[in-house]
Design a protein around this motif. Structure first.
Motif, PDB file in Angstrom:
ATOM      1  N   LEU A  93       2.139   1.750  -3.514  1.00 60.62           N
ATOM      2  CA  LEU A  93       1.104   2.319  -4.365  1.00 60.62           C
ATOM      3  C   LEU A  93       0.940   3.813  -4.105  1.00 60.62           C
ATOM      4  CD1 LEU A  93      -1.754  -0.335  -4.367  1.00 60.62           C
ATOM      5  CD2 LEU A  93      -0.241   0.288  -6.229  1.00 60.62           C
TER       6      LEU A  93
ATOM      7  N   ASN B 160       3.952   5.682  -5.599  1.00 60.73           N
ATOM      8  CA  ASN B 160       3.864   5.682  -7.058  1.00 60.73           C
ATOM      9  C   ASN B 160       2.800   6.651  -7.550  1.00 60.73           C
ATOM     10  OD1 ASN B 160       5.911   3.838  -7.313  1.00 60.73           O
ATOM     11  ND2 ASN B 160       4.560   2.079  -7.591  1.00 60.73           N
ATOM     12  N   ASN B 161       1.637   6.660  -6.911  1.00 61.09           N
ATOM     13  CA  ASN B 161       0.566   7.565  -7.333  1.00 61.09           C
ATOM     14  C   ASN B 161       0.954   9.019  -7.126  1.00 61.09           C
ATOM     15  OD1 ASN B 161      -1.162   5.591  -8.240  1.00 61.09           O
ATOM     16  ND2 ASN B 161      -2.163   5.350  -6.266  1.00 61.09           N
TER      17      ASN B 161
ATOM     18  N   GLN C  71       0.825  -1.206   0.000  1.00 58.67           N
ATOM     19  CA  GLN C  71       0.000   0.000   0.000  1.00 58.67           C
ATOM     20  C   GLN C  71       0.862   1.261   0.000  1.00 58.67           C
ATOM     21  OE1 GLN C  71      -3.240   0.272  -0.446  1.00 58.67           O
ATOM     22  NE2 GLN C  71      -3.413  -1.940  -0.632  1.00 58.67           N
TER      23      GLN C  71
END
Length: 71
Positions: free
Chosen positions: A51, A54-55, A48
């Motif tokens: 993610l 990266n976002n 998580q």
């Protein structure tokens, strides 16, 4: 007296077959797992966080590119 004798017989019966009980314990292990695999909370948290990073990184680069090229 009879109850104590029964408990002693039960203990002897259970302890007299350790290989059988070990085999049953190993065979019943999948029954105690809800998902079929061991949960990995550290791995889930790591996923998580990856993610999220990266976002955030992709959104930041996207905004910079849009501003530079006036899109």
């Amino acid at each position: 007296m009879a109850r104590e004798a029964r408990n002693i017989r039960l203990a002897k019966w259970l302890l007299g077959r350790p290989v059988k009980w070990i085999g049953l314990a190993v065979a019943s292990m999948p029954l105690f797992q809800a998902t079929g695999c061991y949960p990995d909370p550290i791995g889930a948290l790591n996923f998580q966080l990856q993610l999220l990073v990266n976002n955030v990184l992709i959104n930041a680069v996207n905004i910079i590119v849009q501003n530079v090229f006036h899109l």
